[in-house]
Write an enzyme that holds these catalytic residues in place. Structure first.
Site, short mmCIF file in Angstrom:
data_model
loop_
_atom_site.label_atom_id
_atom_site.label_comp_id
_atom_site.label_asym_id
_atom_site.label_seq_id
_atom_site.Cartn_x
_atom_site.Cartn_y
_atom_site.Cartn_z
N LYS A 75 0.96 -1.02 -0.09
CA LYS A 75 0.05 0.09 0.07
C LYS A 75 1.01 1.26 -0.07
O LYS A 75 1.78 1.28 1.03
CB LYS A 75 -0.89 0.02 1.18
CG LYS A 75 -2.00 0.85 1.20
CD LYS A 75 -3.00 0.45 2.54
CE LYS A 75 -4.32 1.39 2.33
NZ LYS A 75 -4.90 1.15 3.79
C1 E4P Z 1 -8.26 1.70 4.21
O1 E4P Z 1 -7.45 1.29 3.24
C2 E4P Z 1 -8.07 3.11 4.63
O2 E4P Z 1 -6.76 3.36 5.18
C3 E4P Z 1 -9.20 3.37 5.84
O3 E4P Z 1 -10.30 2.72 5.19
C4 E4P Z 1 -9.13 4.59 6.15
O4 E4P Z 1 -10.42 4.90 7.08
P1 E4P Z 1 -10.65 5.97 8.11
O5 E4P Z 1 -11.05 7.10 7.24
O6 E4P Z 1 -11.81 5.51 8.95
O7 E4P Z 1 -9.32 6.08 8.65
#
Ligand code: E4P
Length: 217
Positions: A87
């Site tokens: 990622k």
């Molecule tokens: C996932 O890939 C993201 O990092 C995550 O969904 C972010 O979510 P949040 O906005 O609730 O922190």
């Protein structure tokens, strides 16, 4: 549409996996920190444990922000398990690194996507997934689901193969709306997945069936 769970919590991952509908897991540094995981060895072991629990793509986020650092970190993460997806943040150095990973057969998830332009660039670099942050867009007074629909339309017109991974999901309605808008994947907190089960008429209907069943039991 594929279902990923958005957590590093092993109990929640197990609960979602036991439902039989889980296709993968996404994590981020905030979610790892929430589990109290400290140190490189512990982080690596945690990703390995998740990979052994769930048969699907597991996103592990880099914390470097320069090309060499992202590539070095990504190579280490990708070596943990074949299902690891590196990622990478949507920054200039991140795009360069995604192209490098693409050319070297390593799957990527371009994270922190807040515009269609960013999604186009990530797709051009060959990202396996792009992660538009629906909930955070809504929080800022805009429409997160609308962005999913816009990216889905652009990718269809242009023939991009990158999958749209709707992230920052806050509730069950987000999941339904993202499915309608053309998301390939939704990564959700456990509560949002379980929220899809709920309808008061189901509970009322079941209570009545069980009550009536006593009449012939
Ligand atoms: C996932 O890939 C993201 O990092 C995550 O969904 C972010 O979510 P949040 O906005 O609730 O922190």
């Amino acid at each position: 549409m594929k279902f990923f769970i958005d957590t590093a919590n092993l109990a929640q991952i197990k609960e979602a996996n036991d439902l039989g509908i889980l296709d993968g897991v996404t994590t981020n540094p905030s979610l790892m920190a929430k589990e109290g995981i400290k140190g490189t060895e512990a982080v690596m072991q945690h990703y390995k444990t998740i990979c052994e629990m769930v048969n699907g793509d597991i996103s592990a986020e880099v914390i470097s922000t320069d090309f060499d650092g992202i590539v070095a970190e990504g190579k280490i993460l990708a070596a943990i398990h074949p299902n690891i997806v590196v990622k990478v943040p949507m920054i200039k150095e991140g795009i360069k690194a995604i192209k490098w990973f693409t050319d070297n057969g390593i799957k990527t998830n371009c994270t922190l996507i807040f515009s269609a332009g960013q999604a186009i660039l990530a797709a051009k670099a060959g990202a396996t997934y792009v992660s538009p942050f629906i909930g955070r867009i809504d929080d800022s007074g805009w429409d997160g689901v609308e962005l999913i629909a816009q990216i889905a339309n652009i990718y269809a017109i242009q023939g991009f193969k990158t999958e749209i991974l709707a992230a920052s999901i806050r509730n069950a309605l987000h999941i339904v709306k993202c499915a309608e808008a053309g998301a390939d994947v939704c990564t959700c907190p456990l509560d949002s997945i379980l929220g899809l089960l709920k309808h008061p008429l189901t509970d009322i209907g079941l209570a009545k069936f069980l009550e009536d069943a006593k009449k012939f039991a």
